[in-house]
Structures are given as structure tokens and as C-alpha cells.
Design a protein around this motif. Sequence first.
Motif, mmCIF file in Angstrom:
data_model
loop_
_atom_site.group_PDB
_atom_site.id
_atom_site.type_symbol
_atom_site.label_atom_id
_atom_site.label_comp_id
_atom_site.label_asym_id
_atom_site.label_seq_id
_atom_site.Cartn_x
_atom_site.Cartn_y
_atom_site.Cartn_z
ATOM 1 N N VAL A 124 -5.979 -0.934 -6.672
ATOM 2 C CA VAL A 124 -7.175 -0.588 -5.922
ATOM 3 C C VAL A 124 -6.903 0.747 -5.230
ATOM 4 N N SER B 50 -6.793 -4.546 0.839
ATOM 5 C CA SER B 50 -8.028 -4.098 0.202
ATOM 6 C C SER B 50 -9.243 -4.463 1.043
ATOM 7 N N VAL C 47 -12.051 6.232 5.265
ATOM 8 C CA VAL C 47 -12.155 5.735 3.893
ATOM 9 C C VAL C 47 -13.588 5.969 3.423
ATOM 10 N N ARG D 75 -12.274 -1.127 3.861
ATOM 11 C CA ARG D 75 -13.546 -0.890 3.203
ATOM 12 C C ARG D 75 -14.050 0.521 3.501
ATOM 13 N N ALA D 76 -14.967 1.004 2.690
ATOM 14 C CA ALA D 76 -15.558 2.317 2.918
ATOM 15 C C ALA D 76 -16.168 2.383 4.307
ATOM 16 N N MET E 90 -8.215 3.761 -2.694
ATOM 17 C CA MET E 90 -9.160 4.177 -1.654
ATOM 18 C C MET E 90 -9.024 5.681 -1.429
ATOM 19 N N THR F 177 0.841 -1.209 0.000
ATOM 20 C CA THR F 177 0.000 0.000 0.000
ATOM 21 C C THR F 177 0.871 1.251 0.000
ATOM 22 N N ARG G 149 -14.347 5.827 -0.125
ATOM 23 C CA ARG G 149 -14.599 5.206 -1.420
ATOM 24 C C ARG G 149 -13.476 4.234 -1.738
ATOM 25 N N GLN G 150 -13.809 3.123 -2.373
ATOM 26 C CA GLN G 150 -12.816 2.155 -2.851
ATOM 27 C C GLN G 150 -13.129 1.851 -4.307
ATOM 28 N N GLN G 151 -12.082 1.950 -5.167
ATOM 29 C CA GLN G 151 -12.273 1.782 -6.600
ATOM 30 C C GLN G 151 -11.293 0.747 -7.143
ATOM 31 N N GLN G 152 -11.810 -0.174 -7.932
ATOM 32 C CA GLN G 152 -10.960 -1.119 -8.647
ATOM 33 C C GLN G 152 -10.590 -0.494 -9.993
#
Length: 637
Positions: free
Chosen positions: A455, A496, A464, A500-501, A457, A436, A466-469
Motif C-alpha cells: 500500500v 494503512s 497524505v 487515510r488521505a 501513500m 512502514t 493519496r493512498q494506492q493499493q
Amino acid sequence: MTNPRIRTHRRRRYHQRRLTYVPQTFSLKRVHWILTAPLLVVALSLALTRQRVIANTFEQPIPQKAFLSPAWVPTLAQATIPVPLTRQGGQITLNGRPLDAIWSQRQQQIGISDAALARRFGVNLLSSNDETQQPIEWFSNTADGTQAPLKLSTWLTEQYRYLNISTLAQQFGWEMQISGANLQINTPPAKILSVRQGRQSWGDRIVIDLDRATPWLISEEGNAAVITLDAPIAPALLRGFSGRPGSYIRGLNVASSGDRTVIRLRFADAARPRVWSLNNPNRILVDIRADALQEQSIAWSPGMRWAQQYVNLGGDRFPVVALEIDPRSSEVQLKPIWGNPDMKGTQPLVTTAQRSQAAAAINGGFFNRNNQLPLGAIRRDGRWMSGPILNRGAIGWDENGNVTIAQLSIQETLLAGNGNRITLRSLNSGFVNAGTARYTREWGASYTPILNNEVVMTVQNNQVVRQQQMGLAGQTPVSIPSDGYLLVVRSDRTASEALRAGTSVQIEMAVQPDNFSRYSQILGGGPVLMLNGQIVLNPTAEQFSTAFIQQAASRSVIATTGAGKLMLITVHNRIGGAGPTLAETAQITQQLGAMNALNLDGGSSTSLYLGGQLIDRPASTAARVHNGIGVFVQPRL
């Protein structure tokens, strides 16, 4: 071929201008009155203020600060009456030819930047110990001591040093006229009397005999140079001269171009041209030699000296160009600089220095040439623009002139509200590996994936949100929030899932050595070359590759001396061979008197900038770089 009518017209135009030239507003009598009546300075000051208000109706004053040499103005008047720049510009028309060149006007004096005077007129700068007086060599016999060099007074702005050309113009009959941002200069018409070529023990020499002094300029591109003289050559002379190969010369051509003569040269890799002039009789000499560097030491500004010399190491001689700087001087500051608003992209060092309004600069740390991202520490004014990597060497300094050099690392730990503790791999870096990384707004307004399938964040207000792939590298930028940062996870499913959000997070940071935390300015490079006067080179400990360790190439170094000075050092190819290895660089630096020293990015990146030009190599041979160290001067009031 030159038309005789053109030459006759030019001479007539020159003499007509001399007869019709009208001096500017201030007369010599007024200057004399100022010098001899100091008791009336106050009254004069009021009068000048009123005059300045009237003048402003027609011409706005230049806001940039500039300061005339203290030796030029009487003490009382200097202390009482400010003397701002009245005009400045970036173009000179020399004998009808437009040239990019920095100039300024101060009262009745016209100054040209020392870089422009050297490159555009052929003036050689000589060694000096007084930054307010610059001795020069231009159609004079100074080398053998039979003639004292002409000394030009100077003034300084934040970016340039100007040489007052009034004496030079008077001695050689130049005419000058200002038109907006353009300075027009006409020199007396000259002509070439002969061109000669011969071998010397050290290389090749070309001699151009002239009937009078005339400007010339030289441009270099790789192993070629073009020298343009403001003097025509007769057709018969042109037909009678045939250039031939020499010890280093591989090609030589002389051609007529209107009222000018153009000499084109090709030479061997090991050589470079040095062009200079003599009088009695007037002639320009072009020496093609392996040791073309002119050794000199010039007091350039308060707190900064420019030095050029050869350093002997074993049986080899290395050309060294350096700036010595007093970091404790109130008139000098150093800061990291980079080429673009965000941390991506490269620029020529000249461009980066000028955009940053630095007077001097040296290229800085390493970067990825493919994605043009930094690979090492950059901290400016306490903000981490890019974090250190691989425990490599770095230099830190503060506004009081305190400096340290050591291997540097940052350890950031992410503390999640769910109890997870994650060690972060990097901060604002182009260096990537599994794990990370963190990117803050110092990186830029957005982050673009460096690897496939990252990934990302988004963290705002320590949570956190938002988390985006992500998909392919180089696509889909993600905004970096002003009230947070991004976490980028690479090949680490555990991280990951743990972030989490909605997860709350905190950052802990530890800097090693911890004294680096006190330094507001930091720049990384490596490896460390010297500590406490001893060579401590250990590139393997800083995880440099074997190929890098064994390479012989041009080098850039920043070092401290026992007297508390900083040296910005560049070393290029030894005479007749390749550049120095890391071990040789450390030995050269030690010979120069360094106590502590750090290697910077080198090879084609090696560049040293001063006052508008690269002083260590032709600009055409220097690569674009990501970052550097800028030197900012504050001229004296």
C-alpha cells in the motif's frame, strides 16, 4: 606466416618517416630562449596570448584542467604562464592497430595515462616517493641494480595521471603523430629470435628473445591470458616450438598474426601471469606463478599512494593492494558513488568511477543482487540516498578529514495528526520487512513495488494526499513528489487504516550514534573489524548469517591509521588457497597499521580502481556493484 615484402615495406616506411618527420611549432631555440630570458616573461605572455587567439581559429583548447609536473617548468614561467592541455584523446594507433588508451598533449610533450602505458605497451611502474617523477621498467636491467630506471615526468588531471613519454620515445626510436583524437605511434620493426619454455622452482617461465625492444599487451579472462607482441615470428621458429604443460601452465599456443605474434595461455586457478622485459639481450619474460603480484609503493598524486605487498599470517601469504589517502589534503575528496541516476541498478566499478569522474574508487556496501537495490547506508553531501539497516557498521567523514567508524542506525517516527505514532522500518532501502518504510526523492523520481500487495501513500506538504493499493512486485511505478515523499506499507493493516488521505503527518529522526549526524558523507558495510587499534569483530551483533561469517573470500576494507590517513584495502586469495575469513581480514588490516576498520562488500565485488583501470584484479573477473567510495583529486595549479 609473415611475407618478407611486408617486413621490408614496414622498415622502409619507418625510415622514411624518420627522415621526413617535421617537428611541431615550438622549436628548441624558443624553449631555450624562455628558460634563459625570464625578464621578458611578461612580453612573452602577451605574445603567447595573441598566438593562442590565432590558434583558436583552427583548434579549440581542451577545457579539462591538467597540470604539468612542477619540476618540468622554470619557477618564474610556471607562476606566470598557464600551460593547459592542447589536445587529448581516447585512442592510440600503435603500429597500425587501434587501441583504447587515454593520452594528452601539453605544449610539445605527449603523455599517456599510466594505466594505458602499462596495459597497452608493457611498461612496468616501479616504486617512487615523488608523484612528479615515475620510474619505469621497459627493456632494462633495473631489478639487479646494474641499470638505473628511466624516470618519466608526470602531469595530473581530475581522472588520470599522464606519463611524459618523450624520453621513452627518443630512447627507443618511436615516431608519434596526432590526428584529431587519435595518437599514432610507430615503433621500429622488431622480430622474434626464439621462444623458450622451462620450469622454475616457483612455477613456469616463457622467454621470448627479440632483436630489439617492442611493445606488447596482455589481456586476461579467467584462467586464460592472451599476450600480443608487435613482432613477427619466422615460420621455422613457429614449427620448431611446441608448448607443453608445466607446473601451472595447462595450455600454451604460439601463433603468427601478420606482423604480430600471439601467445595464448591457460593456467591453474592458483596462478597468474607476470610479464616483464630485460635488455642485453632484449627479451620478454612471461612468469606463471602463484605469487605474481609485484610489490611496490608509488606516490601517485598529492595525498594518495598506491601500495602492493604480501602480508604473512601464520603460514599463509595474502596479496594486498591498497590506496593510502590523506583526507585532510585540500587536493583530495572522498564521496559515495553509485552507477545509475536513481538508486536501482549495478555497474562495473570502472564504469561507475569514470562516469563520476573519480580518479580512484573502491567497491562499497551490500546490495540485493536480484533487484539490484542498496542494503545499507549511503549519505552524500548530507542527503540520505539510502538508510542504514540492522545496526550494521558504517563509516562517516566530512570535508575537513574527520572520520568515524561505528555501528549505525536511524530511527524515524511518523507523528500523525489523528494521534497515531508509527515507527518507520527503513528509509530509501532495498531491505524490506513488515511495517512502514519511507522513500524520498533521493531514491529517484519514482518508486516501484518491491513486494506484492504493498500500500503506497503519497505525502505532499506534510499531508497524505493519496493512498494506492498496489499489485505485483516490479510493476506500476509511483511518482515520488518533490515536495514530499512516499510511505510504503507492507503487511500492516493498522498503518494503512491510520494514514487515510487528508491525514497530516510529521517526521522525527534520531541517529545513533548521534555524532554521525555531523558527517556529510556516510557509507555502510559491516561488520566493524577494528576500533582504537583493537580487533572488535562481532558479525553476529550486526545480524550477518553464519554462512557469511564462515566464508573465505576476497575482501574490501576501509580503514583509518594513527596518522590520520585512510586506507582503501583489497585482499585476495592466499597463495595456494582461498581468500581470507573475516577474522583473518581483521588481522591483516591490523598488520597494515590500521586503528579503525570497516569491512565492505567482498567476494567477486572486491574491486580497486585507479586512473582508468582495476589495480587489484583483472576486470573480467570483477562483478558489477551497486555503489562505492570515489576519490576525487584536485591537481595543483
